[in-house]
Design a protein around this motif. Structure first.
Motif, PDB file in Angstrom:
ATOM      1  N   LEU A 103       0.808  -1.035   0.169  1.00 42.57           N
ATOM      2  CA  LEU A 103      -0.042  -0.231  -0.213  1.00 42.57           C
ATOM      3  C   LEU A 103       0.977   1.222  -0.294  1.00 42.57           C
ATOM      4  CD1 LEU A 103      -3.231  -1.113   2.921  1.00 42.57           C
ATOM      5  CD2 LEU A 103      -3.031  -1.526   0.072  1.00 42.57           C
ATOM      6  N   ASP A 104       0.179   2.155  -0.787  1.00 42.02           N
ATOM      7  CA  ASP A 104       1.005   3.767  -0.639  1.00 42.02           C
ATOM      8  C   ASP A 104       0.946   4.204   0.707  1.00 42.02           C
ATOM      9  OD1 ASP A 104      -1.210   4.849  -0.276  1.00 42.02           O
ATOM     10  OD2 ASP A 104      -2.014   5.341  -2.473  1.00 42.02           O
ATOM     11  N   PRO A 105       1.527   5.137   1.672  1.00 43.00           N
ATOM     12  CA  PRO A 105       1.322   5.752   2.812  1.00 43.00           C
ATOM     13  C   PRO A 105      -0.250   6.263   2.788  1.00 43.00           C
ATOM     14  CG  PRO A 105       3.034   7.151   1.066  1.00 43.00           C
ATOM     15  CD  PRO A 105       2.431   5.927   0.394  1.00 43.00           C
ATOM     16  N   GLN A 106      -0.629   6.773   2.061  1.00 47.62           N
ATOM     17  CA  GLN A 106      -2.267   7.346   2.399  1.00 47.62           C
ATOM     18  C   GLN A 106      -3.025   5.627   2.617  1.00 47.62           C
ATOM     19  OE1 GLN A 106      -4.566   9.087  -0.072  1.00 47.62           O
ATOM     20  NE2 GLN A 106      -6.289   9.521   0.749  1.00 47.62           N
ATOM     21  N   GLY A 107      -2.925   4.847   2.035  1.00 49.82           N
ATOM     22  CA  GLY A 107      -2.935   3.071   2.770  1.00 49.82           C
ATOM     23  C   GLY A 107      -3.016   2.545   3.529  1.00 49.82           C
ATOM     24  N   ILE A 108      -1.798   2.828   3.930  1.00 50.53           N
ATOM     25  CA  ILE A 108      -1.185   2.357   4.662  1.00 50.53           C
ATOM     26  C   ILE A 108      -1.903   3.114   6.411  1.00 50.53           C
ATOM     27  CG2 ILE A 108       0.962   2.246   6.600  1.00 50.53           C
ATOM     28  CD1 ILE A 108       2.935   2.138   3.774  1.00 50.53           C
ATOM     29  N   ARG A 109      -1.668   4.619   5.838  1.00 52.17           N
ATOM     30  CA  ARG A 109      -2.322   4.846   7.365  1.00 52.17           C
ATOM     31  C   ARG A 109      -3.846   5.019   7.663  1.00 52.17           C
ATOM     32  NH1 ARG A 109      -1.840  11.714   8.406  1.00 52.17           N
ATOM     33  NH2 ARG A 109      -3.312  11.969  10.424  1.00 52.17           N
ATOM     34  N   GLN A 110      -4.696   4.360   6.495  1.00 52.10           N
ATOM     35  CA  GLN A 110      -5.872   4.005   6.293  1.00 52.10           C
ATOM     36  C   GLN A 110      -6.237   2.889   7.107  1.00 52.10           C
ATOM     37  OE1 GLN A 110      -7.186   4.592   2.469  1.00 52.10           O
ATOM     38  NE2 GLN A 110      -7.976   6.700   2.576  1.00 52.10           N
ATOM     39  N   ILE A 111      -5.027   2.087   6.463  1.00 46.73           N
ATOM     40  CA  ILE A 111      -5.542   0.477   7.755  1.00 46.73           C
ATOM     41  C   ILE A 111      -4.837   0.827   8.771  1.00 46.73           C
ATOM     42  CG2 ILE A 111      -4.546  -1.556   7.885  1.00 46.73           C
ATOM     43  CD1 ILE A 111      -6.569  -1.431   4.671  1.00 46.73           C
ATOM     44  N   ARG A 112      -4.484   1.445   9.329  1.00 45.40           N
ATOM     45  CA  ARG A 112      -3.309   1.652  11.255  1.00 45.40           C
ATOM     46  C   ARG A 112      -4.385   2.680  11.734  1.00 45.40           C
ATOM     47  NH1 ARG A 112       0.909   5.369  10.135  1.00 45.40           N
ATOM     48  NH2 ARG A 112       2.724   3.395   9.383  1.00 45.40           N
ATOM     49  N   ASP A 113      -5.625   2.678  10.410  1.00 43.20           N
ATOM     50  CA  ASP A 113      -6.861   3.858  11.802  1.00 43.20           C
ATOM     51  C   ASP A 113      -7.845   2.971  11.680  1.00 43.20           C
ATOM     52  OD1 ASP A 113      -4.767   6.293  12.006  1.00 43.20           O
ATOM     53  OD2 ASP A 113      -6.676   7.500  10.039  1.00 43.20           O
ATOM     54  N   ILE A 114      -7.905   2.031  10.782  1.00 46.12           N
ATOM     55  CA  ILE A 114      -9.142   0.857  11.012  1.00 46.12           C
ATOM     56  C   ILE A 114      -8.563   0.201  12.591  1.00 46.12           C
ATOM     57  CG2 ILE A 114      -9.959  -1.035   9.320  1.00 46.12           C
ATOM     58  CD1 ILE A 114      -9.646   0.853   6.994  1.00 46.12           C
ATOM     59  N   ILE A 115      -7.528  -0.204  12.049  1.00 44.37           N
ATOM     60  CA  ILE A 115      -7.113  -0.954  13.182  1.00 44.37           C
ATOM     61  C   ILE A 115      -6.977  -0.847  14.461  1.00 44.37           C
ATOM     62  CG2 ILE A 115      -4.510  -2.681  13.978  1.00 44.37           C
ATOM     63  CD1 ILE A 115      -3.768  -3.190  11.801  1.00 44.37           C
ATOM     64  N   LYS A 116      -6.906   0.728  14.820  1.00 41.71           N
ATOM     65  CA  LYS A 116      -7.259   1.484  16.358  1.00 41.71           C
ATOM     66  C   LYS A 116      -8.041   1.649  16.807  1.00 41.71           C
ATOM     67  CE  LYS A 116      -3.345   4.601  15.966  1.00 41.71           C
ATOM     68  NZ  LYS A 116      -1.967   5.925  15.668  1.00 41.71           N
ATOM     69  N   HIS A 117      -9.205   1.617  15.588  1.00 39.74           N
ATOM     70  CA  HIS A 117     -10.519   1.983  15.875  1.00 39.74           C
ATOM     71  C   HIS A 117     -10.819   0.634  16.123  1.00 39.74           C
ATOM     72  CE1 HIS A 117     -15.056   3.342  15.763  1.00 39.74           C
ATOM     73  NE2 HIS A 117     -14.679   1.867  15.248  1.00 39.74           N
ATOM     74  N   ILE A 118     -10.636  -0.429  15.589  1.00 36.65           N
ATOM     75  CA  ILE A 118     -11.234  -1.599  16.682  1.00 36.65           C
ATOM     76  C   ILE A 118     -10.793  -1.999  17.667  1.00 36.65           C
ATOM     77  CG2 ILE A 118     -11.694  -4.360  15.358  1.00 36.65           C
ATOM     78  CD1 ILE A 118     -10.628  -3.061  12.726  1.00 36.65           C
ATOM     79  N   ALA A 119      -9.608  -1.864  17.504  1.00 43.80           N
ATOM     80  CA  ALA A 119      -9.493  -2.484  19.253  1.00 43.80           C
ATOM     81  C   ALA A 119      -9.895  -1.681  20.234  1.00 43.80           C
ATOM     82  CB  ALA A 119      -7.423  -1.934  18.680  1.00 43.80           C
ATOM     83  N   SER A 120     -10.111  -0.260  19.314  1.00 46.65           N
ATOM     84  CA  SER A 120     -10.720   0.617  20.719  1.00 46.65           C
ATOM     85  C   SER A 120     -12.499   0.255  21.153  1.00 46.65           C
ATOM     86  CB  SER A 120     -11.684   1.940  20.567  1.00 46.65           C
ATOM     87  OG  SER A 120     -12.196   2.021  18.988  1.00 46.65           O
TER      88      SER A 120
END
Length: 303
Positions: free
Chosen positions: A160-177
């Motif tokens: 993934l490109d940097p934007q895609g990486i950040r989107q996945i990272r934010d989704i993982i954080k949300h799911i974990a929350s």
């Protein structure tokens, strides 16, 4: 804290290749774990074994404290261990309806999970029109349909490109929350450091470290120092019992610690010796630096 997964002396051989070597660690409920290691370290093989798609050579693992057999336990698991594989001519919504049919999940979950991954507005777009990042997010939505207690992701940002990486990272954080336990395999140190609370470091099939990310980086660190009289500064610093070594770096002095030492304590110590620090900053080692040190030490030991 409830144990989701226990792995004991897990071992896997492919002929002469020893892919996993007596690996042992635990996954506790509510945490985000990263299995960290270079390609070929045994991360994917370990995930394949616990998901019952790769046969182990020896050792054992148990889900949910051994209360459930593997087949029953995997109904509480969501996982992505391969590239997203959906029908290209069908829409995202249609693809997820098929997954619901296979797993016996109500269709009402589809929009809910598409919203989690930011694809609700594109639910009627065909899969073939999706970017790589969108395809990966749809795969995560698919893995969430059964409201899993643990979500397992193998290299979720690969390619993934940097934007895609950040989107996945934010989704993982949300799911974990929301309380979902997450286990992700990655060779990207930055990814693990930013989203994970715990880390399992693997190299050539061996587990080198298991514990919290903060625990791995919780060394005493070092100070960056500068004063008008650098020679006096160096002499004073070298005589402090909490400082194990010093190093000159451009116009600053690096003082490495072997015991806790606050900035105020060091500043007071220097002032009492007639030295006024112009620059005094405590630095911590990054996960990358600790990882390199850990794997380098092991490589030296094994040679």
């Amino acid at each position: 804290m409830e144990t989701i997964l226990t792995i004991n002396n897990l071992d896997k051989r492919y002929g002469a290749v020893h892919a996993v070597k007596n690996a042992s660690f635990e996954i506790k409920k509510g945490n985000v774990y990263g299995i960290l290691g270079p390609n070929g370290s045994g991360k994917s093989t370990t995930l394949g074994i616990i998901l019952n798609v790769v046969n182990k050579t020896s050792g054992n693992y148990s889900w949910f404290g051994g209360r459930l057999d593997t087949h029953s336990a995997l109904k509480k698991v969501g996982a992505i261990i391969e590239r997203p594989n959906f029908y290209p001519y069908m829409t995202a919504h249609q693809n997820l309806k098929l997954v619901c049919d296979i797993k016996g999940i109500p269709y009402s979950k589809i929009d809910e999970k598409l919203d989690v991954v930011g694809l609700l507005e594109r639910k009627d777009s065909k899969f073939r029109t999706y970017s790589l990042g969108m395809k990966q997010r749809l795969a995560i939505a698919s893995a969430l349909l059964n409201d899993p207690e643990i979500l397992i992701l193998d290299e979720p940002t690969n390619g993934l490109d940097p934007q895609g990486i950040r989107q996945i990272r934010d989704i993982i954080k949300h799911i974990a929350s929301t309380g979902t336990t997450i286990l992700l395999a990655s060779h990207l140190l930055d990814e693990v450091e930013k989203v994970c609370s715990h880390v399992v470091v693997m190299r050539r099939g061996e587990v080198l470290y298991t514990g919290t990310v903060s625990g791995m980086t919780a060394n005493e660190g070092f100070y960056e120092l500068k004063a008008a009289d650098m020679q006096s500064l160096k002499s004073a610093v070298q005589s402090h019992p909490a400082i194990t070594a010093t190093e000159e770096n451009e116009d600053k002095l690096l003082a490495y610690l072997n015991a806790p030492l606050s900035g105020s304590e060091l500043n007071r110590y220097l002032f009492e010796k007639g030295i006024c620090a112009e620059h005094l900053i405590l630095r911590r080692y990054s996960l990358e630096e600790q990882f390199i040190q850990l794997t380098s030490n092991t490589a030296t030991t094994n040679q």
